[in-house]
Design a protein around this motif. Structure first.
Motif, PDB file in Angstrom:
ATOM      1  N   PHE A 164      52.059  47.128  38.261  1.00  0.00           N
ATOM      2  CA  PHE A 164      52.783  45.964  38.354  1.00  0.00           C
ATOM      3  C   PHE A 164      52.070  45.097  39.323  1.00  0.00           C
ATOM      4  CE2 PHE A 164      56.882  46.555  35.771  1.00  0.00           C
ATOM      5  CZ  PHE A 164      55.882  46.812  34.361  1.00  0.00           C
ATOM      6  N   ILE A 165      52.303  45.628  40.381  1.00  0.00           N
ATOM      7  CA  ILE A 165      51.654  44.746  41.680  1.00  0.00           C
ATOM      8  C   ILE A 165      49.855  44.701  41.561  1.00  0.00           C
ATOM      9  CG2 ILE A 165      51.149  44.918  44.162  1.00  0.00           C
ATOM     10  CD1 ILE A 165      53.906  46.447  44.501  1.00  0.00           C
ATOM     11  N   LEU A 166      49.530  45.638  41.007  1.00  0.00           N
ATOM     12  CA  LEU A 166      47.816  45.550  40.931  1.00  0.00           C
ATOM     13  C   LEU A 166      47.372  44.611  39.901  1.00  0.00           C
ATOM     14  CD1 LEU A 166      46.781  49.381  41.418  1.00  0.00           C
ATOM     15  CD2 LEU A 166      46.677  47.669  42.983  1.00  0.00           C
ATOM     16  N   LYS A 167      48.299  44.641  38.849  1.00  0.00           N
ATOM     17  CA  LYS A 167      47.826  43.774  37.685  1.00  0.00           C
ATOM     18  C   LYS A 167      48.301  42.285  38.210  1.00  0.00           C
ATOM     19  CE  LYS A 167      48.638  46.734  33.900  1.00  0.00           C
ATOM     20  NZ  LYS A 167      49.293  47.192  32.329  1.00  0.00           N
ATOM     21  N   ALA A 168      49.275  42.190  38.905  1.00  0.00           N
ATOM     22  CA  ALA A 168      49.582  40.889  39.466  1.00  0.00           C
ATOM     23  C   ALA A 168      48.610  40.234  40.559  1.00  0.00           C
ATOM     24  CB  ALA A 168      51.055  40.925  40.155  1.00  0.00           C
ATOM     25  N   PHE A 199      47.120  36.596  39.863  1.00  0.00           N
ATOM     26  CA  PHE A 199      47.149  35.366  40.759  1.00  0.00           C
ATOM     27  C   PHE A 199      45.802  35.147  41.089  1.00  0.00           C
ATOM     28  CE2 PHE A 199      51.663  37.168  41.700  1.00  0.00           C
ATOM     29  CZ  PHE A 199      52.305  36.248  41.146  1.00  0.00           C
ATOM     30  N   ALA A 200      44.998  36.161  41.439  1.00  0.00           N
ATOM     31  CA  ALA A 200      43.580  35.664  41.837  1.00  0.00           C
ATOM     32  C   ALA A 200      42.901  35.081  40.631  1.00  0.00           C
ATOM     33  CB  ALA A 200      42.631  37.084  41.907  1.00  0.00           C
ATOM     34  N   GLU A 201      43.320  35.235  39.653  1.00  0.00           N
ATOM     35  CA  GLU A 201      42.483  34.371  38.299  1.00  0.00           C
ATOM     36  C   GLU A 201      43.236  33.180  37.885  1.00  0.00           C
ATOM     37  OE1 GLU A 201      39.534  34.980  37.263  1.00  0.00           O
ATOM     38  OE2 GLU A 201      39.196  36.538  38.552  1.00  0.00           O
ATOM     39  N   GLU A 202      44.428  33.171  38.036  1.00  0.00           N
ATOM     40  CA  GLU A 202      45.447  32.078  37.434  1.00  0.00           C
ATOM     41  C   GLU A 202      45.930  31.395  38.411  1.00  0.00           C
ATOM     42  OE1 GLU A 202      45.052  31.464  34.124  1.00  0.00           O
ATOM     43  OE2 GLU A 202      44.069  33.414  33.628  1.00  0.00           O
ATOM     44  N   ARG A 230      36.512  38.721  46.305  1.00  0.00           N
ATOM     45  CA  ARG A 230      36.848  37.618  45.584  1.00  0.00           C
ATOM     46  C   ARG A 230      38.462  37.534  45.119  1.00  0.00           C
ATOM     47  NH1 ARG A 230      37.450  36.015  39.883  1.00  0.00           N
ATOM     48  NH2 ARG A 230      36.394  34.075  39.336  1.00  0.00           N
ATOM     49  N   GLU A 231      39.220  38.697  45.073  1.00  0.00           N
ATOM     50  CA  GLU A 231      40.634  38.447  44.796  1.00  0.00           C
ATOM     51  C   GLU A 231      41.077  38.096  46.341  1.00  0.00           C
ATOM     52  OE1 GLU A 231      42.234  43.060  45.700  1.00  0.00           O
ATOM     53  OE2 GLU A 231      41.950  42.333  43.617  1.00  0.00           O
ATOM     54  N   TRP A 232      40.724  38.394  47.243  1.00  0.00           N
ATOM     55  CA  TRP A 232      41.216  38.070  48.685  1.00  0.00           C
ATOM     56  C   TRP A 232      41.135  36.669  48.865  1.00  0.00           C
ATOM     57  CZ3 TRP A 232      40.995  35.626  52.951  1.00  0.00           C
ATOM     58  CH2 TRP A 232      41.654  36.272  54.271  1.00  0.00           C
ATOM     59  N   MET A 233      39.922  36.215  48.451  1.00  0.00           N
ATOM     60  CA  MET A 233      39.605  34.648  48.633  1.00  0.00           C
ATOM     61  C   MET A 233      40.603  33.695  47.908  1.00  0.00           C
ATOM     62  SD  MET A 233      37.412  34.051  51.060  1.00  0.00           S
ATOM     63  CE  MET A 233      36.131  34.954  52.326  1.00  0.00           C
ATOM     64  N   ARG A 234      40.465  34.158  46.618  1.00  0.00           N
ATOM     65  CA  ARG A 234      41.012  33.539  45.473  1.00  0.00           C
ATOM     66  C   ARG A 234      42.623  33.204  45.905  1.00  0.00           C
ATOM     67  NH1 ARG A 234      38.293  31.483  41.189  1.00  0.00           N
ATOM     68  NH2 ARG A 234      40.165  31.561  39.669  1.00  0.00           N
ATOM     69  N   ILE A 235      43.202  34.428  46.057  1.00  0.00           N
ATOM     70  CA  ILE A 235      44.565  34.412  46.368  1.00  0.00           C
ATOM     71  C   ILE A 235      44.879  33.492  47.559  1.00  0.00           C
ATOM     72  CG2 ILE A 235      46.576  35.704  46.975  1.00  0.00           C
ATOM     73  CD1 ILE A 235      45.437  37.979  45.101  1.00  0.00           C
ATOM     74  N   PHE A 236      44.007  33.772  48.677  1.00  0.00           N
ATOM     75  CA  PHE A 236      44.510  32.906  49.773  1.00  0.00           C
ATOM     76  C   PHE A 236      44.436  31.412  49.408  1.00  0.00           C
ATOM     77  CE2 PHE A 236      43.277  30.996  53.677  1.00  0.00           C
ATOM     78  CZ  PHE A 236      44.268  31.588  54.543  1.00  0.00           C
ATOM     79  N   LEU A 237      43.181  30.832  48.745  1.00  0.00           N
ATOM     80  CA  LEU A 237      43.014  29.419  48.556  1.00  0.00           C
ATOM     81  C   LEU A 237      44.071  29.020  47.466  1.00  0.00           C
ATOM     82  CD1 LEU A 237      39.199  29.482  48.399  1.00  0.00           C
ATOM     83  CD2 LEU A 237      40.580  28.772  50.361  1.00  0.00           C
TER      84      LEU A 237
END
Length: 215
Positions: A25-29, A33-36, A112-119
Protein backbone atom coordinates in the motif's frame (compact mmCIF):
# COMPACT_ATOMS: atom_id res chain seq x y z
CA UNK A 1 -17.24 -24.18 -26.22
CA UNK A 2 -17.64 -22.97 -22.64
CA UNK A 3 -14.50 -21.99 -20.81
CA UNK A 4 -13.43 -24.05 -17.83
CA UNK A 5 -14.23 -21.92 -14.76
CA UNK A 6 -13.07 -24.46 -12.26
CA UNK A 7 -10.91 -23.26 -9.37
CA UNK A 8 -7.92 -24.95 -11.02
CA UNK A 9 -8.41 -22.78 -14.13
CA UNK A 10 -8.42 -19.48 -12.19
CA UNK A 11 -5.37 -19.11 -9.97
CA UNK A 12 -6.14 -17.32 -6.77
CA UNK A 13 -4.37 -14.11 -5.86
CA UNK A 14 -1.78 -14.85 -3.21
CA UNK A 15 -2.82 -13.58 0.21
CA UNK A 16 -0.03 -11.36 1.45
CA UNK A 17 1.08 -11.29 5.09
CA UNK A 18 -0.01 -8.12 6.87
CA UNK A 19 3.45 -6.49 6.79
CA UNK A 20 3.85 -7.15 3.08
CA UNK A 21 0.38 -5.83 2.29
CA UNK A 22 1.09 -2.69 4.30
CA UNK A 23 4.32 -2.14 2.39
CA UNK A 24 2.51 -2.72 -0.90
CA UNK A 25 0.00 0.00 0.00
CA UNK A 26 2.82 2.42 0.86
CA UNK A 27 4.62 1.80 -2.44
CA UNK A 28 1.40 2.25 -4.42
CA UNK A 29 0.59 5.41 -2.44
CA UNK A 30 4.02 6.82 -3.32
CA UNK A 31 3.25 6.36 -7.02
CA UNK A 32 -0.24 7.78 -6.54
CA UNK A 33 0.81 10.92 -4.65
CA UNK A 34 3.68 11.53 -7.10
CA UNK A 35 1.21 11.56 -9.99
CA UNK A 36 -1.99 12.92 -8.46
CA UNK A 37 -0.90 15.05 -5.52
CA UNK A 38 -2.68 15.09 -2.16
CA UNK A 39 -6.19 16.28 -3.01
CA UNK A 40 -7.82 12.87 -3.43
CA UNK A 41 -10.07 11.51 -0.69
CA UNK A 42 -9.30 8.21 1.01
CA UNK A 43 -12.13 6.73 -1.05
CA UNK A 44 -10.45 7.81 -4.27
CA UNK A 45 -7.08 6.66 -2.99
CA UNK A 46 -8.45 3.23 -2.05
CA UNK A 47 -9.96 2.90 -5.53
CA UNK A 48 -6.62 3.77 -7.11
CA UNK A 49 -4.88 1.20 -4.89
CA UNK A 50 -7.42 -1.43 -5.89
CA UNK A 51 -8.74 -2.05 -2.36
CA UNK A 52 -11.80 -1.13 -0.33
CA UNK A 53 -11.78 1.93 1.88
CA UNK A 54 -12.40 -0.13 5.06
CA UNK A 55 -9.39 -2.33 4.23
CA UNK A 56 -7.20 0.73 3.76
CA UNK A 57 -8.38 2.05 7.13
CA UNK A 58 -7.33 -1.23 8.76
CA UNK A 59 -3.72 -0.40 7.90
CA UNK A 60 -3.83 3.41 8.04
CA UNK A 61 -6.50 4.95 10.31
CA UNK A 62 -6.37 8.23 8.38
CA UNK A 63 -4.99 9.73 5.20
CA UNK A 64 -2.50 11.65 7.34
CA UNK A 65 -1.16 8.37 8.74
CA UNK A 66 -0.54 7.09 5.22
CA UNK A 67 1.12 10.37 4.19
CA UNK A 68 3.38 10.07 7.23
CA UNK A 69 4.41 6.59 6.11
CA UNK A 70 5.10 7.91 2.61
CA UNK A 71 7.29 10.64 4.11
CA UNK A 72 9.21 8.06 6.10
CA UNK A 73 9.71 5.81 3.06
CA UNK A 74 10.65 8.49 0.54
CA UNK A 75 12.62 10.91 2.70
CA UNK A 76 13.75 9.54 6.06
CA UNK A 77 14.69 5.99 5.01
CA UNK A 78 16.57 7.22 1.95
CA UNK A 79 18.88 9.26 4.15
CA UNK A 80 22.13 7.33 4.52
CA UNK A 81 23.78 7.45 7.98
CA UNK A 82 27.25 7.53 6.40
CA UNK A 83 26.47 10.92 4.87
CA UNK A 84 26.79 12.53 8.29
CA UNK A 85 30.16 10.84 8.76
CA UNK A 86 31.26 12.09 5.35
CA UNK A 87 30.40 15.71 6.17
CA UNK A 88 32.24 15.47 9.50
CA UNK A 89 35.43 13.80 8.19
CA UNK A 90 37.99 16.47 9.01
CA UNK A 91 40.85 14.47 7.52
CA UNK A 92 39.71 15.82 4.13
CA UNK A 93 39.22 19.37 2.83
CA UNK A 94 35.66 20.58 3.19
CA UNK A 95 35.34 21.21 -0.56
CA UNK A 96 36.13 17.54 -1.26
CA UNK A 97 33.60 16.38 1.32
CA UNK A 98 30.87 18.63 -0.03
CA UNK A 99 31.43 17.59 -3.62
CA UNK A 100 31.25 13.90 -2.70
CA UNK A 101 28.24 14.43 -0.46
CA UNK A 102 26.19 16.38 -3.01
CA UNK A 103 26.98 13.91 -5.75
CA UNK A 104 25.66 10.96 -3.70
CA UNK A 105 22.82 13.02 -2.21
CA UNK A 106 21.54 14.11 -5.61
CA UNK A 107 21.63 10.48 -6.75
CA UNK A 108 18.84 9.98 -4.21
CA UNK A 109 16.74 13.13 -4.54
CA UNK A 110 17.00 13.66 -8.28
CA UNK A 111 14.18 11.32 -9.22
CA UNK A 112 10.68 12.14 -10.35
CA UNK A 113 8.66 10.74 -7.44
CA UNK A 114 10.88 12.42 -4.83
CA UNK A 115 10.60 15.80 -6.52
CA UNK A 116 6.90 15.66 -7.36
CA UNK A 117 5.82 14.53 -3.88
CA UNK A 118 7.95 17.28 -2.34
CA UNK A 119 6.49 20.00 -4.58
CA UNK A 120 2.88 18.75 -4.32
CA UNK A 121 3.13 18.71 -0.53
CA UNK A 122 4.29 22.31 -0.47
CA UNK A 123 1.49 23.50 -2.73
CA UNK A 124 -1.23 21.76 -0.71
CA UNK A 125 0.03 22.53 2.78
CA UNK A 126 0.94 18.92 3.58
CA UNK A 127 3.62 18.69 6.26
CA UNK A 128 6.05 16.56 4.23
CA UNK A 129 8.24 19.32 2.88
CA UNK A 130 8.28 21.31 6.13
CA UNK A 131 9.46 18.22 8.01
CA UNK A 132 12.08 17.51 5.38
CA UNK A 133 13.38 21.07 5.40
CA UNK A 134 13.93 20.80 9.15
CA UNK A 135 15.90 17.60 8.50
CA UNK A 136 17.98 19.38 5.83
CA UNK A 137 18.80 22.17 8.24
CA UNK A 138 19.86 19.88 11.10
CA UNK A 139 21.70 17.24 9.06
CA UNK A 140 23.21 19.23 6.19
CA UNK A 141 23.21 23.01 6.55
CA UNK A 142 24.17 23.39 10.23
CA UNK A 143 26.95 20.77 9.90
CA UNK A 144 28.32 22.65 6.85
CA UNK A 145 28.49 25.85 8.92
CA UNK A 146 30.23 23.97 11.75
CA UNK A 147 32.77 22.41 9.38
CA UNK A 148 33.44 25.72 7.65
CA UNK A 149 34.10 27.34 11.05
CA UNK A 150 36.54 24.58 11.94
CA UNK A 151 38.38 24.78 8.63
CA UNK A 152 38.68 28.56 9.02
CA UNK A 153 40.18 28.14 12.51
CA UNK A 154 37.17 29.69 14.24
CA UNK A 155 35.88 28.46 17.62
CA UNK A 156 32.76 26.27 17.68
CA UNK A 157 29.48 28.16 17.83
CA UNK A 158 25.84 27.47 17.09
CA UNK A 159 24.89 28.37 13.52
CA UNK A 160 22.74 31.49 13.27
CA UNK A 161 19.67 31.75 11.06
CA UNK A 162 21.54 34.18 8.79
CA UNK A 163 24.45 31.76 8.36
CA UNK A 164 22.13 28.88 7.60
CA UNK A 165 20.28 31.04 5.05
CA UNK A 166 23.59 31.74 3.36
CA UNK A 167 24.25 28.01 2.95
CA UNK A 168 20.66 27.55 1.74
CA UNK A 169 21.55 29.61 -1.36
CA UNK A 170 24.01 26.90 -2.42
CA UNK A 171 21.82 23.96 -1.40
CA UNK A 172 18.73 25.48 -2.97
CA UNK A 173 20.57 26.19 -6.21
CA UNK A 174 21.57 22.55 -6.54
CA UNK A 175 18.04 21.43 -5.70
CA UNK A 176 16.48 23.78 -8.23
CA UNK A 177 18.82 22.45 -10.91
CA UNK A 178 17.14 19.10 -10.30
CA UNK A 179 13.66 20.66 -10.43
CA UNK A 180 14.39 22.32 -13.76
CA UNK A 181 15.80 19.08 -15.12
CA UNK A 182 13.19 16.59 -13.88
CA UNK A 183 10.00 18.60 -13.39
CA UNK A 184 10.21 21.44 -15.91
CA UNK A 185 12.26 19.34 -18.34
CA UNK A 186 14.28 22.45 -19.16
CA UNK A 187 17.43 22.49 -21.22
CA UNK A 188 20.02 22.31 -18.42
CA UNK A 189 23.71 21.47 -18.40
CA UNK A 190 24.41 17.75 -18.67
CA UNK A 191 27.56 18.23 -16.58
CA UNK A 192 25.94 17.83 -13.17
CA UNK A 193 29.27 17.35 -11.38
CA UNK A 194 30.44 20.76 -12.59
CA UNK A 195 27.16 22.40 -11.61
CA UNK A 196 27.58 21.06 -8.09
CA UNK A 197 31.29 21.92 -7.90
CA UNK A 198 30.66 25.50 -9.05
CA UNK A 199 27.93 26.04 -6.44
CA UNK A 200 30.20 24.70 -3.68
CA UNK A 201 33.17 26.75 -4.86
CA UNK A 202 31.07 29.94 -4.80
CA UNK A 203 29.85 29.17 -1.27
CA UNK A 204 33.29 28.43 0.17
CA UNK A 205 34.80 31.52 -1.44
CA UNK A 206 32.60 33.71 0.77
CA UNK A 207 31.35 31.67 3.76
CA UNK A 208 34.58 31.70 5.85
CA UNK A 209 34.77 35.50 5.71
CA UNK A 210 31.12 35.81 6.65
CA UNK A 211 31.60 33.51 9.63
CA UNK A 212 34.68 35.45 10.75
CA UNK A 213 32.78 38.74 10.55
CA UNK A 214 29.89 37.27 12.53
CA UNK A 215 32.18 36.19 15.37
Amino acid sequence: MAKDKSPEAEPKRRRLPSAERRQEFILKAIDFFAEEGFESSTRGLAKKLGVTQPLLYRYFPSKEDLISEVYDAVYVKRWQPEWGDLLADRSRPLSDRLNEFYNVYTDVIFNREWMRIFLFSGLKGVDINRRYLRLVRSRILEPIVAEARHEAGLPPAEATDAQVEFVWTMHGGIFYYGVRKLIYESNVSDDQDTVIATAIEALLAVLPGKLANDT
